[in-house]
Structure formats: C-alpha cells, structure tokens
Design a protein around this motif. Structure first.
Motif, short mmCIF file in Angstrom:
data_model
loop_
_atom_site.label_atom_id
_atom_site.label_comp_id
_atom_site.label_asym_id
_atom_site.label_seq_id
_atom_site.Cartn_x
_atom_site.Cartn_y
_atom_site.Cartn_z
N ARG A 171 1.34 -18.03 7.65
CA ARG A 171 2.01 -17.64 6.42
C ARG A 171 1.76 -16.16 6.13
O ARG A 171 2.66 -15.43 5.74
N MET A 172 0.51 -15.74 6.36
CA MET A 172 0.14 -14.35 6.08
C MET A 172 0.94 -13.40 6.97
O MET A 172 1.39 -12.35 6.52
N LYS A 173 1.10 -13.79 8.23
CA LYS A 173 1.90 -12.94 9.13
C LYS A 173 3.33 -12.81 8.59
O LYS A 173 3.90 -11.72 8.57
N CYS A 174 3.87 -13.92 8.13
CA CYS A 174 5.25 -13.89 7.61
C CYS A 174 5.32 -13.10 6.30
O CYS A 174 6.29 -12.38 6.07
N GLU A 175 4.29 -13.24 5.46
CA GLU A 175 4.25 -12.47 4.21
C GLU A 175 4.31 -10.98 4.52
O GLU A 175 5.02 -10.22 3.88
N ILE A 176 3.49 -10.58 5.50
CA ILE A 176 3.42 -9.16 5.84
C ILE A 176 4.75 -8.70 6.40
O ILE A 176 5.26 -7.64 6.02
N ALA A 177 5.36 -9.52 7.25
CA ALA A 177 6.66 -9.15 7.80
C ALA A 177 7.68 -8.99 6.68
O ALA A 177 8.44 -8.02 6.64
N ALA A 178 7.68 -9.93 5.72
CA ALA A 178 8.63 -9.87 4.61
C ALA A 178 8.41 -8.58 3.81
O ALA A 178 9.36 -7.95 3.37
N ALA A 179 7.15 -8.21 3.67
CA ALA A 179 6.82 -7.03 2.86
C ALA A 179 7.18 -5.73 3.58
O ALA A 179 7.20 -4.68 2.96
N LEU A 180 7.45 -5.83 4.89
CA LEU A 180 7.70 -4.60 5.65
C LEU A 180 9.13 -4.47 6.15
O LEU A 180 9.49 -3.46 6.76
N LEU A 181 9.95 -5.49 5.90
CA LEU A 181 11.34 -5.45 6.40
C LEU A 181 12.09 -4.21 5.94
O LEU A 181 12.91 -3.67 6.66
N HIS A 182 11.81 -3.76 4.72
CA HIS A 182 12.54 -2.59 4.22
C HIS A 182 11.87 -1.29 4.66
O HIS A 182 12.21 -0.23 4.17
N ARG A 183 10.94 -1.39 5.60
CA ARG A 183 10.23 -0.26 6.17
C ARG A 183 9.70 0.71 5.11
O ARG A 183 10.14 1.86 5.01
N PRO A 184 8.75 0.21 4.28
CA PRO A 184 8.20 1.05 3.23
C PRO A 184 7.40 2.22 3.81
O PRO A 184 6.83 2.10 4.89
N GLN A 185 7.38 3.31 3.06
CA GLN A 185 6.61 4.48 3.51
C GLN A 185 5.18 4.42 3.01
O GLN A 185 4.34 5.18 3.45
N ILE A 186 4.96 3.56 2.01
CA ILE A 186 3.59 3.41 1.55
C ILE A 186 3.26 1.94 1.37
O ILE A 186 4.06 1.17 0.84
N LEU A 187 2.09 1.54 1.88
CA LEU A 187 1.67 0.14 1.84
C LEU A 187 0.40 0.02 1.00
O LEU A 187 -0.60 0.69 1.28
N PHE A 188 0.45 -0.81 -0.03
CA PHE A 188 -0.77 -1.15 -0.75
C PHE A 188 -1.14 -2.57 -0.33
O PHE A 188 -0.41 -3.52 -0.61
N LEU A 189 -2.25 -2.69 0.37
CA LEU A 189 -2.65 -4.00 0.89
C LEU A 189 -3.92 -4.45 0.19
O LEU A 189 -4.97 -3.84 0.35
#
Lengths: 328, 267
Positions: A167-185
């Motif tokens: 699930r976590m892998k999918c969450e991360i993928a969902a959060a990155l689909l729009h190719r953000p320039q900044i990631l708050f993890l």
C-alpha cells in the motif's frame, strides 16, 4: 549548507502556537470549565529558520512532539503559521494556490489517500484528472513508477487487499504521478519491514537523482537518514538544535567511540574502559572520544590482540544524546 | 470547460465503481428510502378512507401518487455528506482533500450522482411494485411536467448546497450528530415528507413556504402532481433560485472560514 543557487524552501522565524483548553480531572473541574474555559498556549514551532537548495535531500529529525509534522504541514499549506514567513518554490504555501499544489506533495506514512475499495489504478486515474495530466504524460509516468516500484501486480487489486508495504508503495506512486518538484515525506517508512524500507529508500534516492526534486523527510529510522540525507536538521521543543552535514552531527555529538577487541583467552579489559559486552574472546568497550587514541595504543601494547576495530556509535544513540544534552 | 467535463466523467466512473463495491449496503439504504414513504402512504390512505374518502382534497389514490413521486424526488435529492464530514476530519482525509488542486465539493457531487444512478436499478422495480399495489391517480399537465425538470434540478442543488454547508459545522464542533438530528427532523416535517404541506395547520404551511426545506422535496412533487397553480409554480421556482443563490453564497463564506479555522487549529 551554502549554495549559490536560489533556495526552493525558505523559512524565516516560522512560529506556530496552538490554544488548547486546560481542564483538570474530576467533576468539579468539568463543571467549572462550563463557566470559565481556561486555555493555554502551546508553542509547537518557535521561530524556525532554514533554507533548502533545489535538489537537496534533507532529513528533519526530532523526537515525537518536537514540531516536525507541524512544520511540514505549514510548508505543504495545511496549517497557517502564527507568525514568521515561509516560501516554497516561490509560493506562500498556506494560500494553497493551484500552481503550488500541483508542484508539491505531502506523504504521511500513517494516512492514506488511495480509495480503499477500488483497484489502485483507478485511484491513480483520479489523480490524472485532478492534476490535469495529459494521457501521454500520465501513461509515461505510470510506466516509470510501475517499473521503479515494481507495482505491476498491484495495480488491479483493491487497496484493501494490499499489505502495508504494498500500500505504501502505491501511496508514494500516487503522490508522485504529477511529478512534484518538492516532496514532504512524513515517516514514509513507518511500520514497514527492513526490505521494504530499503526498497523505498533506493526509490527516493533514484527519484531525487532523476527529477532533481527537493526532498524534506522525517523518519524515526536512522537508516533512512543515513542512506538518503547528506544534511540533517534537528528540531526539539520547536527549536532548531542543529543544521548541517550528518557527519558533522556525529562528530560533534558522539562523545564516545566503541572498541571491539578480539583477544586470545578473552582477558578482562575493564581497566581500559566500560565493558559493554563480552562474548568469548570478543570484548566490546565504550571509551570517551578524547581517550580513544591513547587507550587503543595501550591495549595494543598490553594485550595480545587478534583483531581490533574502532567504530562510531549508532546514529540513534547520537541523536538521543543531542536531545538529552539540551534537555537533561 | 472540456477539462471539467473530463474531471466529472472520471469522478463519476470512479464513484460508480465504488458504489458497486457497496451493493449490499446501498440496497439496504434503499429499503429505508422505500419504506418511509410507504409507511406514510398507508397511514394517510387509511385516514382518507375513514374520513369518507378524502382529506384536504387528497384521496387514497392521490396520496399514492404523492408518495410515489415523493419517494423518487427524495431519492434523487438526498445527500449523506452530513454523516460523512465528521469522519473525514477525524481520519485526516480532509487534509489530503485540501492539498489537491480541486475543490472537494466536486467529488461529492459526482459521488452523489453516481449513487443515484446505480440505485435507480433498485428504485425502478420498487416504483413498479408500488404502482400496482396502490393504484396512484395522476392529473398530469404538460406545462407542470415540463417545469418539473428544472424544479427537480434546483431542488437537488438546493439540498446539496444546504447540507454541504451544514456539514462544515464539524470544523467548529467535534460531535455534530445532535445538531444533524435537528436538521433532519425539521427537513422531514417541513419538506412535506411526513404529510403534504396542505395538510399542515395554516401557520405551519406559511412557515414551510418561508423556509428552504419545502423547495427541496415538497415543491417539485406538488408541481408534478398538478397541485399548484401556474402562478404558484413560478413563485416556487423563484424561491428555489433565491435559496440556491443564498446557499451558494453561504457555502463560499463558510468554506473559507472553515478552512481558515482548520489551518489554525490543525488536525
């Protein structure tokens, strides 16, 4: 870290205080609070300032309640600060302008944005329209992420049937689909097994390398920090205690080193330092940093040594020490 | 515009997928939606018969028509956002919703429409069964049938906006169930679900016409059944438009404050 490039994240005296009701235990106090509500102000973040250059991966460390999540929430735009200023990618985050939201992401390890009952791929498709991606862009990024995170098998399963790690892998993928320039993890590896943690770490490092995105991450797992973050910012009671290279943090705050000595017959070495453990011929000693050179030389002269190694204490212990030194 | 069409199309598709996952619970909800008007229908037709055939101009057959249409209108206009919002705030789902570059109300509209569409598969058979069981009597006129469509759309919009605004109370109160209950009771009574507004005492009827609830359900039902004059129908449509405008303004205001409060307090 000084950098000639314009920073992408800038905080100046960022402060957040909450007003919380104060109520003592018991019926009398409960009745009393009906008449006069007493409140108290809690300062979660106190005048925090730092800057992050584009492409940096920074570890944001601190014990529970130190103000990490509050800071991340302000930077992502969920919380309005009480005072101070912040700019991320040139935007004031809490105005939540569409242009800003389309260029950043916040991942919170213990919360999920995927829809529980439908296949993962459909949640991804929802993000495609929310972030206004063209079908070609979407397809290309989905393929990338599927490859990098090995999602192939998971895409058509409903989220509720996935394991925590999947699930976590999918969450991360969902959060990155729009190719953000900044990631708050915020605690992206929370609750994952060691293999999955390592997998995610590698992925974050790859993503940073490929896209040049800036990453600010909190984690309780020091392995995450060691593997990913050349620079760390340590926060405690809402204030910055340390901001610099991870190696410098260890050098500055590690007060001792660990000596592992393999000797014939397993001699008692307690006269040289504090014995942490003894296992047959192998003794583990803790020695103050200042004495390391002298004691090591002494042992090599006095004892018939088969093998000897000097190691820095684990980063967890160093961090623990940073906190206890400031607030004994 | 094209972007919005595509957004809604995607939201609708996902919402239908989600609804199909909840077939059983959706169908059970529907039993409630069918039972409520049937209970009132049985009560009022019994009263009509015992009163010599009619009460305030309603016979057993016109009561049947009233409640069958009401069942459909109520189904097509109801929302569940007030039940959902407390959960969303507590579970942190709202945080994600706020960080997406699209207003969360759009997905709620899509989910609502999707549910209505999926559940028509249950409502249509129910409609047929009730039709045969209660033999409704309709006096349909062309003009009132034509005006019914915009009246129904406005009723949906009004109820949706009102309940979405009320749902935002959860930003100020941690337990909203008690307040929701007051709203549901008022709505049930003043929208014409317990009894047609014509059966209420005059002063209560006046009150109902002055408040928004009647325009969410009772008005379109009476319009279709030809219970109101063309003048009254026009007044009703105007009232709906005014209330929709009021709610839209209110929603914009309350939403801004709710989000400001949320970002001051956090979650």
């Amino acid at each position: 870290m000084t950098n000639a490039v314009e920073p992408v994240v800038v905080l100046e005296g960022l402060t957040k205080s909450y007003v919380v009701p104060v109520r003592e235990a018991g019926l009398k106090a409960a009745l009393g609070s009906l008449i006069r509500r007493r409140t108290r102000t809690v300062e979660a973040v106190k005048g925090v300032s730092f800057a992050i250059a584009p492409g940096e991966v920074v570890g944001f460390l601190g014990p529970n309640g130190a103000g990490k999540t509050t800071t991340l929430k302000m930077l992502s735009g969920l919380l309005h600060p009480t005072s101070g200023a912040a700019r991320v990618l040139g935007f004031e985050p809490w105005l939540r302008q569409r242009e800003y939201l389309s260029r950043m992401t916040l991942v919170m390890g213990q919360r999920n944005q995927l829809m529980w009952d439908i296949p993962v791929i459909d949640s991804f498709d929802r993000n495609r329209v929310i972030y206004r991606l063209s079908r070609e862009e979407y397809r290309a990024r989905l393929d990338d992420l599927t490859g990098l995170l090995d999602l192939g098998e998971l895409l058509n399963k409903p989220v509720r049937n996935l394991s925590l790690g999947e699930r976590m892998k999918c969450e991360i993928a969902a959060a990155l689909l729009h190719r953000p320039q900044i990631l708050f993890l915020d605690e992206p590896t929370l609750g994952l097994d060691v293999t999955m943690q390592r997998r995610l770490r590698t992925f974050i490092a790859d993503y940073n390398r490929h896209t040049g995105a800036t990453v600010l991450l909190t984690s309780h797992y020091m392995a995450d920090v060691e593997a990913l973050c050349p620079r760390v910012i340590v926060i405690h009671h809402g204030e910055i205690l340390f901001d610099g290279a991870l190696s410098k943090l260890i050098g500055e705050f590690a007060a001792y080193k660990t000596l592992i000595v393999d000797s014939d017959g397993g001699r008692d070495l307690s006269s040289y330092g504090e014995v942490v453990s003894r296992d047959g011929g192998r003794t583990t000693l803790r020695i103050s940093k200042a004495d390391t050179a002298r004691v090591t030389a002494q042992i090599l002269t006095d004892v018939s040594v088969r093998d000897l190694s000097v190691i820095d204490p684990p980063i967890d212990e160093v961090i623990d020490r940073v906190f206890s030194e400031v607030n004994p | 515009m094209r972007h919005w069409l595509e957004t809604y199309r995607a939201f609708l598709r996902i919402a239908v997928l989600e609804q199909l996952q909840y077939r059983a619970s959706g169908a059970i909800w529907m039993i409630g939606s069918v039972l409520e008007p049937v209970v009132f229908l049985v009560v009022w037709s019994t009263v009509a018969r015992s009163q010599g055939g009619a009460v305030a101009g309603f016979t057993a057959q016109t009561f049947a028509a009233y409640y069958i249409v009401l069942m459909m209108v109520n189904h097509l206009t109801f929302t569940w956002v007030m039940h959902d919002f407390q959960f969303r705030v507590q579970m942190g789902q709202l945080s994600f919703a706020l960080l997406r570059p699209v207003h969360p109300i759009h997905e709620d509209v899509a989910a609502n429409v999707a549910y209505k569409l999926v559940m028509l598969t249950v409502m249509m058979p129910a409609l047929v069964v009730l039709w045969y069981a209660f033999e409704p009597e309709f006096a349909l006129a062309a003009w009132s049938t034509a005006t019914f469509v915009p009246a129904l759309l406005l009723a949906f919009l009004l109820r949706f906006l009102a309940e979405w605004t009320l749902a935002l109370a959860t930003f100020w109160m941690t337990r909203v169930t008690a307040m929701n209950q007051i709203y549901f009771s008022l709505q049930m009574f003043l929208a014409g679900r317990v009894a047609p507004i014509a059966l209420l005492p005059a002063w209560l009827g006046d009150l109902a016409h002055g408040l928004p609830f009647y325009y969410m359900v009772g008005f379109p039902v009476e319009l279709l059944l030809g219970k109101i004059s063309a003048d009254a129908a026009l007044d009703g449509l105007m009232a709906q438009l005014v209330w929709v405008a009021v709610m839209a303004a209110l929603i914009a205001l309350v939403w801004r404050r709710a989000v400001a409060r949320f970002s001051a307090v956090g979650s």
